[in-house]
Design a protein around this motif. Structure first.
Motif, PDB file in Angstrom:
ATOM      1  N   ILE A  78       0.818  -1.211   0.000  1.00 16.98           N
ATOM      2  CA  ILE A  78       0.000   0.000   0.000  1.00 16.98           C
ATOM      3  C   ILE A  78       0.856   1.267   0.000  1.00 16.98           C
ATOM      4  CG2 ILE A  78      -0.187   0.122   2.521  1.00 16.98           C
ATOM      5  CD1 ILE A  78      -3.074   1.083   2.140  1.00 16.98           C
ATOM      6  N   SER A  79       2.061   1.183   0.531  1.00 19.59           N
ATOM      7  CA  SER A  79       2.963   2.346   0.567  1.00 19.59           C
ATOM      8  C   SER A  79       3.956   2.360  -0.594  1.00 19.59           C
ATOM      9  CB  SER A  79       3.725   2.390   1.895  1.00 19.59           C
ATOM     10  OG  SER A  79       2.855   2.724   2.953  1.00 19.59           O
ATOM     11  N   GLN A  80       3.833   1.380  -1.486  1.00 23.44           N
ATOM     12  CA  GLN A  80       4.675   1.347  -2.689  1.00 23.44           C
ATOM     13  C   GLN A  80       3.926   1.843  -3.922  1.00 23.44           C
ATOM     14  OE1 GLN A  80       5.796  -2.947  -2.245  1.00 23.44           O
ATOM     15  NE2 GLN A  80       7.865  -2.171  -2.623  1.00 23.44           N
ATOM     16  N   LYS A  81       2.614   1.827  -3.863  1.00 23.89           N
ATOM     17  CA  LYS A  81       1.807   2.178  -5.024  1.00 23.89           C
ATOM     18  C   LYS A  81       2.114   3.591  -5.513  1.00 23.89           C
ATOM     19  CE  LYS A  81      -2.965   2.230  -6.688  1.00 23.89           C
ATOM     20  NZ  LYS A  81      -4.394   2.064  -6.326  1.00 23.89           N
ATOM     21  N   ARG A  86      10.223   3.277  -4.336  1.00 24.34           N
ATOM     22  CA  ARG A  86      10.032   2.191  -3.371  1.00 24.34           C
ATOM     23  C   ARG A  86       9.712   0.876  -4.090  1.00 24.34           C
ATOM     24  NH1 ARG A  86       6.025   5.228   1.022  1.00 24.34           N
ATOM     25  NH2 ARG A  86       7.474   6.889   1.630  1.00 24.34           N
ATOM     26  N   LYS A  87      10.005   0.822  -5.349  1.00 22.63           N
ATOM     27  CA  LYS A  87       9.609  -0.306  -6.199  1.00 22.63           C
ATOM     28  C   LYS A  87      10.302  -1.611  -5.815  1.00 22.63           C
ATOM     29  CE  LYS A  87       9.382  -1.594 -11.114  1.00 22.63           C
ATOM     30  NZ  LYS A  87       9.732  -1.168 -12.495  1.00 22.63           N
ATOM     31  N   THR A  88       9.533  -2.701  -5.862  1.00 20.96           N
ATOM     32  CA  THR A  88      10.083  -4.031  -5.628  1.00 20.96           C
ATOM     33  C   THR A  88      10.718  -4.569  -6.907  1.00 20.96           C
ATOM     34  OG1 THR A  88       8.512  -4.588  -3.871  1.00 20.96           O
ATOM     35  CG2 THR A  88       9.533  -6.427  -5.056  1.00 20.96           C
ATOM     36  N   VAL A  89      11.979  -4.989  -6.822  1.00 21.16           N
ATOM     37  CA  VAL A  89      12.710  -5.573  -7.949  1.00 21.16           C
ATOM     38  C   VAL A  89      13.297  -6.898  -7.467  1.00 21.16           C
ATOM     39  CG1 VAL A  89      14.603  -5.271  -9.587  1.00 21.16           C
ATOM     40  CG2 VAL A  89      13.272  -3.294  -8.857  1.00 21.16           C
ATOM     41  N   ASP A  90      13.249  -7.918  -8.291  1.00 18.42           N
ATOM     42  CA  ASP A  90      13.721  -9.239  -7.886  1.00 18.42           C
ATOM     43  C   ASP A  90      15.206  -9.239  -7.565  1.00 18.42           C
ATOM     44  OD1 ASP A  90      13.201 -11.966  -7.328  1.00 18.42           O
ATOM     45  OD2 ASP A  90      14.044 -12.535  -9.268  1.00 18.42           O
ATOM     46  N   ASN A  91      15.996  -8.481  -8.330  1.00 18.87           N
ATOM     47  CA  ASN A  91      17.426  -8.344  -8.050  1.00 18.87           C
ATOM     48  C   ASN A  91      17.584  -7.506  -6.776  1.00 18.87           C
ATOM     49  OD1 ASN A  91      20.149  -7.466  -7.947  1.00 18.87           O
ATOM     50  ND2 ASN A  91      20.358  -7.779 -10.144  1.00 18.87           N
ATOM     51  N   LEU A  92      18.127  -8.111  -5.732  1.00 17.66           N
ATOM     52  CA  LEU A  92      18.192  -7.440  -4.432  1.00 17.66           C
ATOM     53  C   LEU A  92      19.093  -6.210  -4.418  1.00 17.66           C
ATOM     54  CD1 LEU A  92      18.194 -10.530  -2.049  1.00 17.66           C
ATOM     55  CD2 LEU A  92      16.321  -8.951  -2.539  1.00 17.66           C
ATOM     56  N   VAL A  93      20.007  -6.128  -5.362  1.00 14.27           N
ATOM     57  CA  VAL A  93      20.852  -4.928  -5.450  1.00 14.27           C
ATOM     58  C   VAL A  93      20.014  -3.724  -5.856  1.00 14.27           C
ATOM     59  CG1 VAL A  93      22.767  -3.852  -6.699  1.00 14.27           C
ATOM     60  CG2 VAL A  93      22.949  -6.228  -5.948  1.00 14.27           C
ATOM     61  N   LYS A  94      18.997  -3.958  -6.682  1.00 12.71           N
ATOM     62  CA  LYS A  94      18.156  -2.878  -7.195  1.00 12.71           C
ATOM     63  C   LYS A  94      16.839  -2.729  -6.438  1.00 12.71           C
ATOM     64  CE  LYS A  94      19.932  -3.556 -11.897  1.00 12.71           C
ATOM     65  NZ  LYS A  94      19.570  -3.849 -13.304  1.00 12.71           N
ATOM     66  N   ASP A  95      16.527  -3.688  -5.603  1.00 12.83           N
ATOM     67  CA  ASP A  95      15.247  -3.682  -4.888  1.00 12.83           C
ATOM     68  C   ASP A  95      15.155  -2.496  -3.927  1.00 12.83           C
ATOM     69  OD1 ASP A  95      12.742  -4.686  -3.997  1.00 12.83           O
ATOM     70  OD2 ASP A  95      13.734  -5.564  -2.262  1.00 12.83           O
ATOM     71  N   LYS A  96      13.995  -1.832  -3.910  1.00 13.38           N
ATOM     72  CA  LYS A  96      13.774  -0.661  -3.059  1.00 13.38           C
ATOM     73  C   LYS A  96      12.733  -0.927  -1.967  1.00 13.38           C
ATOM     74  CE  LYS A  96      16.556   1.767  -5.641  1.00 13.38           C
ATOM     75  NZ  LYS A  96      17.905   2.120  -5.137  1.00 13.38           N
ATOM     76  N   THR A  97      12.364  -2.201  -1.788  1.00  9.48           N
ATOM     77  CA  THR A  97      11.334  -2.528  -0.806  1.00  9.48           C
ATOM     78  C   THR A  97      11.795  -2.265   0.620  1.00  9.48           C
ATOM     79  OG1 THR A  97      10.586  -4.300  -2.273  1.00  9.48           O
ATOM     80  CG2 THR A  97       9.742  -4.327  -0.027  1.00  9.48           C
ATOM     81  N   CYS A  98      13.010  -2.680   0.928  1.00  8.09           N
ATOM     82  CA  CYS A  98      13.521  -2.608   2.304  1.00  8.09           C
ATOM     83  C   CYS A  98      14.710  -1.652   2.375  1.00  8.09           C
ATOM     84  CB  CYS A  98      13.925  -3.997   2.784  1.00  8.09           C
ATOM     85  SG  CYS A  98      12.619  -5.244   2.607  1.00  8.09           S
ATOM     86  N   GLN A  99      14.439  -0.394   2.607  1.00  7.09           N
ATOM     87  CA  GLN A  99      15.491   0.621   2.556  1.00  7.09           C
ATOM     88  C   GLN A  99      16.044   1.018   3.918  1.00  7.09           C
ATOM     89  OE1 GLN A  99      14.540   4.015   0.044  1.00  7.09           O
ATOM     90  NE2 GLN A  99      13.141   2.799  -1.197  1.00  7.09           N
ATOM     91  N   HIS A 100      15.383   0.598   4.988  1.00 12.64           N
ATOM     92  CA  HIS A 100      15.767   1.089   6.316  1.00 12.64           C
ATOM     93  C   HIS A 100      16.208  -0.066   7.212  1.00 12.64           C
ATOM     94  CE1 HIS A 100      13.993   4.897   5.079  1.00 12.64           C
ATOM     95  NE2 HIS A 100      12.958   4.196   4.659  1.00 12.64           N
ATOM     96  N   LYS A 101      17.480  -0.050   7.575  1.00 10.99           N
ATOM     97  CA  LYS A 101      18.038  -1.135   8.392  1.00 10.99           C
ATOM     98  C   LYS A 101      17.710  -0.931   9.875  1.00 10.99           C
ATOM     99  CE  LYS A 101      21.936  -2.152   5.329  1.00 10.99           C
ATOM    100  NZ  LYS A 101      23.409  -2.173   5.194  1.00 10.99           N
ATOM    101  N   ILE A 102      17.369  -2.047  10.529  1.00  9.86           N
ATOM    102  CA  ILE A 102      17.207  -2.060  11.978  1.00  9.86           C
ATOM    103  C   ILE A 102      18.519  -2.504  12.611  1.00  9.86           C
ATOM    104  CG2 ILE A 102      15.997  -3.164  13.904  1.00  9.86           C
ATOM    105  CD1 ILE A 102      13.526  -3.308  12.130  1.00  9.86           C
ATOM    106  N   VAL A 103      19.112  -3.538  12.058  1.00 10.87           N
ATOM    107  CA  VAL A 103      20.447  -3.966  12.477  1.00 10.87           C
ATOM    108  C   VAL A 103      21.087  -4.697  11.297  1.00 10.87           C
ATOM    109  CG1 VAL A 103      19.593  -6.144  13.450  1.00 10.87           C
ATOM    110  CG2 VAL A 103      21.794  -5.230  14.217  1.00 10.87           C
ATOM    111  N   ALA A 104      22.394  -4.508  11.123  1.00 10.26           N
ATOM    112  CA  ALA A 104      23.095  -5.123   9.989  1.00 10.26           C
ATOM    113  C   ALA A 104      24.181  -6.075  10.473  1.00 10.26           C
ATOM    114  CB  ALA A 104      23.713  -4.042   9.114  1.00 10.26           C
ATOM    115  N   ASN A 105      24.308  -7.186   9.760  1.00 14.19           N
ATOM    116  CA  ASN A 105      25.397  -8.139   9.972  1.00 14.19           C
ATOM    117  C   ASN A 105      25.517  -8.630  11.412  1.00 14.19           C
ATOM    118  OD1 ASN A 105      26.137  -7.775   7.224  1.00 14.19           O
ATOM    119  ND2 ASN A 105      27.269  -5.929   7.789  1.00 14.19           N
ATOM    120  N   LYS A 106      24.381  -8.936  12.013  1.00 16.51           N
ATOM    121  CA  LYS A 106      24.406  -9.512  13.361  1.00 16.51           C
ATOM    122  C   LYS A 106      24.736 -10.998  13.238  1.00 16.51           C
ATOM    123  CE  LYS A 106      21.745  -9.676  17.650  1.00 16.51           C
ATOM    124  NZ  LYS A 106      22.832  -9.003  18.414  1.00 16.51           N
ATOM    125  N   PRO A 107      25.688 -11.505  14.018  1.00 16.84           N
ATOM    126  CA  PRO A 107      26.086 -12.910  13.905  1.00 16.84           C
ATOM    127  C   PRO A 107      24.902 -13.866  14.012  1.00 16.84           C
ATOM    128  CG  PRO A 107      27.617 -11.726  15.302  1.00 16.84           C
ATOM    129  CD  PRO A 107      26.489 -10.783  15.033  1.00 16.84           C
TER     130      PRO A 107
END
Length: 203
Positions: A78-81, A86-107
């Motif tokens: 609903i927030s991508q329309k 914010r477009k969803t793309v299958d290639n994760l390098v280009k995907d804009k669905t998840c732009q905001h990190k909560i935590v990165a590279n946690k073991p």
């Protein structure tokens, strides 16, 4: 000349093909989060607690390549329309669905069924409807599996985040005080001018 052209072409092809595709990932992680459906959180104030674990229905060893986990805030459909950025793309390098990190590279801890992380919503997160996704990554940092708090249509267990408006209560109070001072000063100015005028006429 031809060799140089081929080198450039191969580089472009590598850049295009770089990164995993979302459709190739297995949904092996179970992810839950503290926000309730339709709950509204305030950026810069409220916290989100995320818990993830391996889905026990998968065979042992399926997570042998998992080294780290990255948790992200993702836009609901609903927030991508009508929002190409914010477009969803299958290639994760280009995907804009998840732009905001909560935590990165946690073991990644395979033996734990209760991996938990709590974080305050970042101040720059825009107003939108969200869900949470976790990516498992291998030793090279490539995404190899995922889990999320919503379904494949990004339509259930969604919550909202309200962005910071840029106004602050102290600024509003200061503005009101300044306005009141300006009005009093204006009346004082007219009062003094009127007294001067009467004094001049009496002479």
């Amino acid at each position: 000349m031809v060799r140089a052209f081929l080198i450039v072409l191969s580089c472009l092809a590598a850049a295009t093909c770089r990164g995993a595709t979302f459709s190739s990932l297995q949904q092996t992680l179970i992810v839950t989060a503290s926000p309730q459906p339709a709950q509204v959180l305030k950026a810069g104030e409220d916290e989100i607690t995320v818990t993830w674990s391996l889905n026990s229905t998968f065979p042992a060893g399926v997570d042998s390549s998992y080294k780290t986990v990255t948790i992200k805030l993702c836009y609901a459909l609903i927030s991508q329309k009508d929002r190409g950025w914010r477009k969803t793309v299958d290639n994760l390098v280009k995907d804009k669905t998840c732009q905001h990190k909560i935590v990165a590279n946690k073991p990644y801890v395979s033996s734990s069924s209760n991996n938990t992380f709590t974080s305050t919503v970042l101040r720059d997160v825009p107003t939108a409807t969200y869900f949470i996704r976790a990516y498992a990554q291998n030793s090279e940092g490539d995404e190899v599996a995922y889990g999320q708090t919503t379904d494949s249509h990004k339509a259930v267990n969604l919550f909202e985040i309200q962005a910071i408006t840029g106004r602050h209560v102290s600024l509003d109070i200061a503005s009101i005080c300044f306005s009141a001072f300006s009005i009093v000063s204006l009346f004082g100015f007219f009062f003094l001018e009127k007294r001067k005028s009467k004094a001049f006429e009496s002479k």
